[in-house]
Design a protein around this motif. Structure first.
Motif, PDB file in Angstrom:
ATOM      1  N   ASP A  39       0.816  -1.214   0.000  1.00  0.00           N
ATOM      2  CA  ASP A  39       0.000   0.000   0.000  1.00  0.00           C
ATOM      3  C   ASP A  39       0.851   1.266   0.000  1.00  0.00           C
ATOM      4  N   THR A  40       1.941   1.279   0.750  1.00  0.00           N
ATOM      5  CA  THR A  40       2.775   2.490   0.769  1.00  0.00           C
ATOM      6  C   THR A  40       3.450   2.716  -0.582  1.00  0.00           C
ATOM      7  N   VAL A  41       3.856   1.651  -1.244  1.00  0.00           N
ATOM      8  CA  VAL A  41       4.439   1.804  -2.590  1.00  0.00           C
ATOM      9  C   VAL A  41       3.382   2.371  -3.525  1.00  0.00           C
ATOM     10  N   ARG A  42       2.169   1.847  -3.457  1.00  0.00           N
ATOM     11  CA  ARG A  42       1.087   2.308  -4.325  1.00  0.00           C
ATOM     12  C   ARG A  42       0.714   3.761  -4.047  1.00  0.00           C
ATOM     13  N   VAL A  43       0.619   4.126  -2.767  1.00  0.00           N
ATOM     14  CA  VAL A  43       0.140   5.461  -2.401  1.00  0.00           C
ATOM     15  C   VAL A  43       1.262   6.502  -2.377  1.00  0.00           C
ATOM     16  N   LEU A  44       2.393   6.146  -1.787  1.00  0.00           N
ATOM     17  CA  LEU A  44       3.459   7.124  -1.563  1.00  0.00           C
ATOM     18  C   LEU A  44       4.606   7.026  -2.556  1.00  0.00           C
ATOM     19  N   GLY A  45       4.778   5.869  -3.175  1.00  0.00           N
ATOM     20  CA  GLY A  45       5.883   5.669  -4.097  1.00  0.00           C
ATOM     21  C   GLY A  45       7.037   4.941  -3.420  1.00  0.00           C
ATOM     22  N   GLU A  46       7.919   4.389  -4.247  1.00  0.00           N
ATOM     23  CA  GLU A  46       9.019   3.578  -3.733  1.00  0.00           C
ATOM     24  C   GLU A  46      10.070   4.375  -2.981  1.00  0.00           C
ATOM     25  N   ASP A  47      10.221   5.657  -3.294  1.00  0.00           N
ATOM     26  CA  ASP A  47      11.286   6.457  -2.684  1.00  0.00           C
ATOM     27  C   ASP A  47      10.846   7.245  -1.458  1.00  0.00           C
ATOM     28  N   HIS A  48       9.590   7.131  -1.084  1.00  0.00           N
ATOM     29  CA  HIS A  48       9.100   7.885   0.084  1.00  0.00           C
ATOM     30  C   HIS A  48       9.707   7.315   1.361  1.00  0.00           C
ATOM     31  N   ARG A  49       9.978   8.178   2.316  1.00  0.00           N
ATOM     32  CA  ARG A  49      10.599   7.718   3.565  1.00  0.00           C
ATOM     33  C   ARG A  49       9.716   6.722   4.321  1.00  0.00           C
ATOM     34  N   GLY A  50       8.406   6.859   4.221  1.00  0.00           N
ATOM     35  CA  GLY A  50       7.508   5.903   4.867  1.00  0.00           C
ATOM     36  C   GLY A  50       7.614   4.519   4.245  1.00  0.00           C
ATOM     37  N   THR A  51       7.768   4.482   2.938  1.00  0.00           N
ATOM     38  CA  THR A  51       7.954   3.209   2.240  1.00  0.00           C
ATOM     39  C   THR A  51       9.295   2.593   2.624  1.00  0.00           C
ATOM     40  N   ARG A  52      10.327   3.423   2.622  1.00  0.00           N
ATOM     41  CA  ARG A  52      11.659   2.914   2.981  1.00  0.00           C
ATOM     42  C   ARG A  52      11.681   2.416   4.429  1.00  0.00           C
ATOM     43  N   TRP A  53      11.009   3.101   5.338  1.00  0.00           N
ATOM     44  CA  TRP A  53      10.978   2.683   6.741  1.00  0.00           C
ATOM     45  C   TRP A  53      10.218   1.363   6.888  1.00  0.00           C
ATOM     46  N   THR A  54       9.119   1.212   6.149  1.00  0.00           N
ATOM     47  CA  THR A  54       8.376  -0.039   6.193  1.00  0.00           C
ATOM     48  C   THR A  54       9.242  -1.181   5.670  1.00  0.00           C
ATOM     49  N   GLN A  55       9.990  -0.943   4.594  1.00  0.00           N
ATOM     50  CA  GLN A  55      10.911  -1.962   4.071  1.00  0.00           C
ATOM     51  C   GLN A  55      11.970  -2.315   5.121  1.00  0.00           C
ATOM     52  N   HIS A  56      12.466  -1.309   5.804  1.00  0.00           N
ATOM     53  CA  HIS A  56      13.484  -1.535   6.834  1.00  0.00           C
ATOM     54  C   HIS A  56      12.932  -2.395   7.975  1.00  0.00           C
ATOM     55  N   LYS A  57      11.745  -2.061   8.449  1.00  0.00           N
ATOM     56  CA  LYS A  57      11.147  -2.818   9.550  1.00  0.00           C
ATOM     57  C   LYS A  57      10.883  -4.265   9.135  1.00  0.00           C
ATOM     58  N   LEU A  58      10.416  -4.466   7.915  1.00  0.00           N
ATOM     59  CA  LEU A  58      10.182  -5.814   7.418  1.00  0.00           C
ATOM     60  C   LEU A  58      11.495  -6.592   7.361  1.00  0.00           C
ATOM     61  N   ALA A  59      12.537  -5.956   6.861  1.00  0.00           N
ATOM     62  CA  ALA A  59      13.853  -6.604   6.796  1.00  0.00           C
ATOM     63  C   ALA A  59      14.399  -6.890   8.194  1.00  0.00           C
ATOM     64  N   GLN A  60      14.172  -5.974   9.119  1.00  0.00           N
ATOM     65  CA  GLN A  60      14.633  -6.172  10.498  1.00  0.00           C
ATOM     66  C   GLN A  60      14.038  -7.435  11.089  1.00  0.00           C
ATOM     67  N   TRP A  61      12.737  -7.597  10.980  1.00  0.00           N
ATOM     68  CA  TRP A  61      12.069  -8.745  11.582  1.00  0.00           C
ATOM     69  C   TRP A  61      12.338 -10.022  10.813  1.00  0.00           C
ATOM     70  N   ARG A  62      12.722  -9.911   9.556  1.00  0.00           N
ATOM     71  CA  ARG A  62      13.138 -11.091   8.792  1.00  0.00           C
ATOM     72  C   ARG A  62      14.572 -11.478   9.131  1.00  0.00           C
ATOM     73  N   GLY A  63      15.295 -10.560   9.788  1.00  0.00           N
ATOM     74  CA  GLY A  63      16.685 -10.813  10.119  1.00  0.00           C
ATOM     75  C   GLY A  63      17.631 -10.459   8.992  1.00  0.00           C
ATOM     76  N   GLU A  64      17.153  -9.669   8.029  1.00  0.00           N
ATOM     77  CA  GLU A  64      17.951  -9.306   6.869  1.00  0.00           C
ATOM     78  C   GLU A  64      18.632  -7.956   7.018  1.00  0.00           C
ATOM     79  N   ALA A  65      18.228  -7.179   7.992  1.00  0.00           N
ATOM     80  CA  ALA A  65      18.807  -5.849   8.163  1.00  0.00           C
ATOM     81  C   ALA A  65      20.158  -5.962   8.863  1.00  0.00           C
ATOM     82  N   GLY A  66      20.948  -4.927   8.745  1.00  0.00           N
ATOM     83  CA  GLY A  66      22.268  -4.937   9.357  1.00  0.00           C
ATOM     84  C   GLY A  66      22.238  -4.956  10.875  1.00  0.00           C
ATOM     85  N   THR A  67      21.193  -4.419  11.465  1.00  0.00           N
ATOM     86  CA  THR A  67      21.068  -4.421  12.920  1.00  0.00           C
ATOM     87  C   THR A  67      19.863  -5.264  13.302  1.00  0.00           C
ATOM     88  N   PRO A  68      19.934  -5.981  14.407  1.00  0.00           N
ATOM     89  CA  PRO A  68      18.801  -6.818  14.803  1.00  0.00           C
ATOM     90  C   PRO A  68      17.602  -5.977  15.208  1.00  0.00           C
TER      91      PRO A  68
END
Length: 81
Positions: A39-68
Motif C-alpha cells: 500500500d505504501t508503494v502504491r500510495v506514496l511511491g518507492e522512494d518515500h521515507r515511509g515506504t523505505r521505513w516499512t521496508q526496513h522494519k520488514l527486513a529487520q524482523w526477517r533478520g535481513e537488516a544490518g542491525t537486529p
C-alpha cells in the motif's frame, strides 16, 4: 474525511505491526508489514521515507537488516523490586 490511504492511517498500521511483532506475534506482523508495504508503494511511491521505513522494519524482523530488531517495550519489574 480520511480514508485507508491517508498517511496517518498508514503510520497507524505501521505502529500496530510494530506492536504485534514486539508482543511476539511476528508472523502476524510480517503479514501486516507486507500488506502495508504494498500500500505504501502504491500510495506514496518507492522512494518515500515511509515506504523505505516499512521496508526496513520488514527486513529487520526477517533478520535481513544490518542491525537486529529491537524491542521497544520492556516489561517493568513489579513495584517494590
Amino acid at each position: 474525511m480520511w480514508g485507508a490511504d491517508h498517511d496517518v492511517a498508514l503510520v497507524t498500521r505501521l505502529t500496530v505491526a510494530d506492536i504485534r511483532a514486539e508482543a511476539g506475534d511476528v508472523a502476524g506482523a510480517m503479514e501486516a508489514y507486507e500488506q502495508l508495504l504494498a500500500d505504501t508503494v502504491r500510495v506514496l511511491g518507492e522512494d518515500h521515507r515511509g515506504t523505505r521505513w516499512t521496508q526496513h522494519k520488514l527486513a529487520q524482523w526477517r533478520g535481513e537488516a544490518g542491525t537486529p530488531a529491537r524491542r521497544r517495550y520492556r516489561p517493568r519489574p513489579p513495584p517494590g523490586r
